[in-house]
Scaffold this motif. Structure first.
Motif, mmCIF file in Angstrom:
data_model
loop_
_atom_site.group_PDB
_atom_site.id
_atom_site.type_symbol
_atom_site.label_atom_id
_atom_site.label_comp_id
_atom_site.label_asym_id
_atom_site.label_seq_id
_atom_site.Cartn_x
_atom_site.Cartn_y
_atom_site.Cartn_z
ATOM 1 N N VAL A 126 1.980 43.146 27.323
ATOM 2 C CA VAL A 126 0.534 43.303 27.502
ATOM 3 C C VAL A 126 0.013 42.271 28.494
ATOM 4 N N MET A 127 -1.208 42.503 28.935
ATOM 5 C CA MET A 127 -1.903 41.471 29.700
ATOM 6 C C MET A 127 -2.759 40.665 28.721
ATOM 7 N N VAL A 128 -2.843 39.388 28.961
ATOM 8 C CA VAL A 128 -3.533 38.498 28.026
ATOM 9 C C VAL A 128 -4.791 37.944 28.689
ATOM 10 N N GLY A 129 -5.923 38.086 28.002
ATOM 11 C CA GLY A 129 -7.167 37.552 28.541
ATOM 12 C C GLY A 129 -7.955 38.578 29.328
ATOM 13 N N LEU A 130 -7.767 39.861 29.005
ATOM 14 C CA LEU A 130 -8.545 40.916 29.671
ATOM 15 C C LEU A 130 -10.012 40.831 29.248
ATOM 16 N N PRO A 131 -10.919 41.308 30.081
ATOM 17 C CA PRO A 131 -12.306 41.383 29.610
ATOM 18 C C PRO A 131 -12.371 42.305 28.379
ATOM 19 N N PHE A 132 -13.184 41.986 27.444
ATOM 20 C CA PHE A 132 -13.395 42.730 26.181
ATOM 21 C C PHE A 132 -12.257 42.549 25.167
ATOM 22 N N GLN A 133 -11.190 41.857 25.537
ATOM 23 C CA GLN A 133 -10.055 41.725 24.612
ATOM 24 C C GLN A 133 -10.336 40.617 23.590
ATOM 25 N N THR A 134 -10.013 40.887 22.316
ATOM 26 C CA THR A 134 -10.257 39.885 21.274
ATOM 27 C C THR A 134 -8.930 39.333 20.749
ATOM 28 N N TYR A 135 -9.035 38.261 19.945
ATOM 29 C CA TYR A 135 -7.830 37.716 19.319
ATOM 30 C C TYR A 135 -7.203 38.732 18.358
ATOM 31 N N SER A 136 -8.049 39.542 17.723
ATOM 32 C CA SER A 136 -7.488 40.582 16.830
ATOM 33 C C SER A 136 -6.659 41.557 17.644
ATOM 34 N N ASP A 137 -7.164 41.922 18.832
ATOM 35 C CA ASP A 137 -6.387 42.828 19.693
ATOM 36 C C ASP A 137 -5.021 42.218 19.991
ATOM 37 N N LEU A 138 -5.032 40.937 20.359
ATOM 38 C CA LEU A 138 -3.772 40.290 20.741
ATOM 39 C C LEU A 138 -2.817 40.207 19.547
ATOM 40 N N ALA A 139 -3.376 39.928 18.370
ATOM 41 C CA ALA A 139 -2.532 39.882 17.166
ATOM 42 C C ALA A 139 -1.930 41.267 16.929
ATOM 43 N N ASN A 140 -2.743 42.307 17.093
ATOM 44 C CA ASN A 140 -2.230 43.676 16.913
ATOM 45 C C ASN A 140 -1.166 44.011 17.949
ATOM 46 N N ASP A 141 -1.323 43.478 19.158
ATOM 47 C CA ASP A 141 -0.314 43.716 20.198
ATOM 48 C C ASP A 141 1.051 43.193 19.728
ATOM 49 N N LEU A 142 1.041 41.985 19.170
ATOM 50 C CA LEU A 142 2.314 41.402 18.714
ATOM 51 C C LEU A 142 2.884 42.192 17.537
ATOM 52 N N HIS B 158 -8.714 40.574 40.402
ATOM 53 C CA HIS B 158 -8.486 40.872 41.818
ATOM 54 C C HIS B 158 -9.796 41.426 42.367
ATOM 55 N N SER B 159 -10.278 40.846 43.463
ATOM 56 C CA SER B 159 -11.638 41.186 43.930
ATOM 57 C C SER B 159 -11.763 42.631 44.418
ATOM 58 N N GLU B 160 -10.660 43.275 44.750
ATOM 59 C CA GLU B 160 -10.758 44.658 45.244
ATOM 60 C C GLU B 160 -10.473 45.679 44.145
ATOM 61 N N THR B 161 -10.831 45.340 42.921
ATOM 62 C CA THR B 161 -10.624 46.269 41.798
ATOM 63 C C THR B 161 -11.923 46.425 40.993
ATOM 64 N N PRO B 162 -12.093 47.562 40.312
ATOM 65 C CA PRO B 162 -13.309 47.773 39.516
ATOM 66 C C PRO B 162 -13.495 46.745 38.406
ATOM 67 N N LEU B 163 -12.390 46.275 37.816
ATOM 68 C CA LEU B 163 -12.534 45.355 36.684
ATOM 69 C C LEU B 163 -13.106 43.994 37.093
ATOM 70 N N TYR B 164 -13.109 43.742 38.385
ATOM 71 C CA TYR B 164 -13.625 42.466 38.904
ATOM 72 C C TYR B 164 -15.086 42.253 38.510
ATOM 73 N N GLN B 165 -15.823 43.381 38.335
ATOM 74 C CA GLN B 165 -17.244 43.246 37.992
ATOM 75 C C GLN B 165 -17.450 42.556 36.638
ATOM 76 N N PHE B 166 -16.402 42.513 35.819
ATOM 77 C CA PHE B 166 -16.548 41.886 34.500
ATOM 78 C C PHE B 166 -15.995 40.466 34.465
ATOM 79 N N ARG B 167 -15.817 39.869 35.638
ATOM 80 C CA ARG B 167 -15.170 38.547 35.670
ATOM 81 C C ARG B 167 -15.971 37.490 34.921
ATOM 82 N N HIS B 168 -17.300 37.700 34.801
ATOM 83 C CA HIS B 168 -18.109 36.720 34.072
ATOM 84 C C HIS B 168 -17.771 36.708 32.573
ATOM 85 N N LEU B 169 -17.083 37.752 32.108
ATOM 86 C CA LEU B 169 -16.719 37.807 30.685
ATOM 87 C C LEU B 169 -15.396 37.113 30.395
ATOM 88 N N LEU B 170 -14.708 36.704 31.450
ATOM 89 C CA LEU B 170 -13.357 36.161 31.253
ATOM 90 C C LEU B 170 -13.371 34.718 30.770
#
Ligand code: 5AD
Ligand code: SF4
Ligand code: FES
Length: 362
Positions: free
Chosen positions: A202-218, A237-249
């Protein structure tokens, strides 16, 4: 005894145990890392296996919203190595005792591509006296394609689930059938059924991702019984749609620490699997991969893509090794690993012990 010390004594972890471990700081965190390092040494020894990574094409049909080489990013200069270049890179790995390579590319599923990969696997096997191990990282394919590639000589497959929270999966992918959570799961099942050693992560530290999500991943990785795992911090990455949520990271350093904790906890939960020290760790911390090796990872994927193409395989920003070539990474890594109290598993496949033991039982 601290709460973390109590948890670390348990046979199995619950979701809430994992969350506590993910939240650990200071002495507690060190306790976690000490335990995972101990288990690594006992179970898989302090040996690091190499998988020479050939990123043979950045042409991709898909549009994952986090990825810099997604189809809709027109700023990427697309490339496609020739078969000769790929075979030459595989020979470099073979001659340098890497024992295994990973063929990775953007995701394509057309006939020409499928046939080409089949031919490549056969040619690489032949040119290395059938000795080199081949891992594929080529995304979602049909059962028939997976089977064909397996029959041609590939024996491991990497397909990250990215996140096991299906709602979050939807948030970070376009809403269409090419980006479907259920399909991803089915592909992992198919790979297992065919007989591949299966790697996910998985990727770790995605926008909207919680510790519960990460625990479930494991917990998912444990229940699915994966053989190999690659987890890395999400890097915007600045040329991707998810970049707009960087303030949530979370800050990058926090995502880095969280990834190390994920690796350490997984090593304790799945003692004998192969765990990669992902390159993305080094995009945040210059010693990122070494730190991962110290606390539980046992696989490194040196980049052996010919130097001139590397700059165009940027899934995320700040990717290391883009100005180096295979020789340079080779000597750089040798020095780095010598600093970690680990040796390089030269010339050995270093298959997942977990996979080997599982197959002895059945
Ligand atoms: N940050 C970190 N990892 C990424 N990947 C793709 N884009 C990013 C990013 N922006 C990872 C995905 C994919 C793997 C090949 O690279 O997990 O499965
Ligand atoms: Fe393509 Fe893989 Fe990037 Fe998704 S993560 S856009 S499938 S290269
Ligand atoms: Fe590539 Fe260090 S591993 S430059």
């Amino acid at each position: 005894m601290s709460k973390i010390a109590e948890i670390l004594k348990k046979e199995t972890f619950t979701q809430s145990d994992i969350i506590s471990l993910l939240e650990s700081e200071g002495d507690d965190k060190q306790l976690l890392f000490k335990e995972s390092a101990k288990i690594k040494k006992e179970q898989v020894e302090n040996i690091v296996y190499y998988r020479g990574l050939i990123e043979f094409s950045n042409i991709c049909d898909k549009n994952c919203e986090y990825c810099g080489i997604r189809a809709d990013n027109s700023n990427v200069q697309r490339y496609n190595l020739t078969n000769e270049e790929i075979i030459k890179a595989a020979d470099f790995a073979y001659k340098n005792c890497y024992a295994s390579i990973v063929l990775q590319a953007g995701e394509l599923a057309n006939k020409v591509f499928i046939n080409r990969v089949t031919t490549l696997i056969e040619k690489i096997k032949k040119s290395t006296n059938n000795e080199i191990g081949i891992t594929l990282s080529l995304g979602e394919q049909t059962e028939e394609t997976y089977q064909r590639w397996f029959n041609s000589g590939a024996h491991r497959y990497l397909l990250r689930i990215e996140t096991t929270n299906s709602n979050l999966y939807k948030e970070i992918h376009p809403n269409n059938i090419r980006h479907n959570f259920e399909t991803r799961l089915q592909c992992l099942e198919l790979l297992k059924k065919i007989g591949y050693q299966v790697g996910s992560g998985v990727m770790v530290g995605l926008p909207f991702q919680t510790y519960s999500d990460l625990a479930n991943d494991l917990l998912f990785m444990k229940i699915f019984d994966i053989d190999m795992c690659g987890m890395g911090p999400y890097i915007e990455h600045s040329e991707t749609p998810l970049y707009q949520f960087r303030h949530l990271l979370e800050p990058k350093e926090k995502r880095f620490e969280l990834t190390l904790k994920m690796i350490a906890i997984l090593r304790i939960m799945m003692k004998d699997i192969n765990i990669a020290a992902s390159t993305a760790l080094q995009a945040i911390d210059p010693m990122g991969r070494e730190k991962a090796i110290k606390i539980g990872a046992n696989i490194i994927m040196p980049n052996i893509t010919p130097g001139k193409y590397r700059n165009n395989y940027k899934l995320y920003e700040n990717k290391p090794c883009t100005n180096e070539d295979a020789e340079e990474c080779n000597s750089c890594l040798e020095m780095r690993i010598s600093l970690t109290d680990n040796e390089i598993g030269d010339g050995k496949w270093g298959d997942s012990l977990h996979f080997i033991k599982k197959n002895l039982q059945t």
